[in-house]
Design a protein around this motif. Structure first.
Motif: not given
Length: 142
Positions: A4-6, A8
């Motif tokens: 997951e991205t930061d 998200d």
């Protein structure tokens, strides 16, 4: 599975805080207005009901309650004092350890707890089960 991205992760954290805040505020308001109990007072009664059960004479150590709570020792003590003044719990010294205190749920405390349980559950279900209900933040008041 993709990491997951930061953004998200931050969005999930923000959503968690929003749900906690809304749920906590509504619990505080509903328990106070309907049952004359604060959220922390209800939580102490909940723990005591679980530890002591409906059996008369059941007691729990303050240290054990403190371990389950989100309150500091002094905040828990103040909460217990309010419950004690209301006749919902009693304190007793431990016979074999002078540093330990026990708490006992009184019949009035069990009655108040049982009356408040449906309110507590309804608020939790509203905020934690029904994902379609997006409620605006409610102001916490005491």
């Amino acid at each position: 599975m993709e990491a997951e991205t930061d953004v998200d992760v931050c969005a999930k954290w923000s959503e968690t805080l929003r749900v906690y805040h809304n749920t906590s505020c509504e619990l505080e308001n509903e328990l106070q207005s309907r049952h004359d109990l604060g959220r922390s007072e209800f939580e102490v009664l909940l723990i005591l009901s679980r530890e002591c059960g409906a059996a008369a004479g059941g007691k729990a150590k303050m240290k054990d309650i403190e371990a389950e709570m989100y309150l500091s020792q002094s905040a828990l003590s103040r909460t217990v004092t309010r419950l004690e003044k209301a006749g919902l719990v009693t304190r007793a010294a431990c016979d074999f350890d002078r540093r330990a205190n026990f708490l006992m749920l009184t019949p009035a405390g069990l009655e108040r707890f049982e009356a408040a349980k449906p309110t507590h559950r309804a608020v939790l279900v509203k905020h934690l089960v029904d994902t379609t209900a997006s409620q605006p933040a409610a102001a916490c008041s005491r």
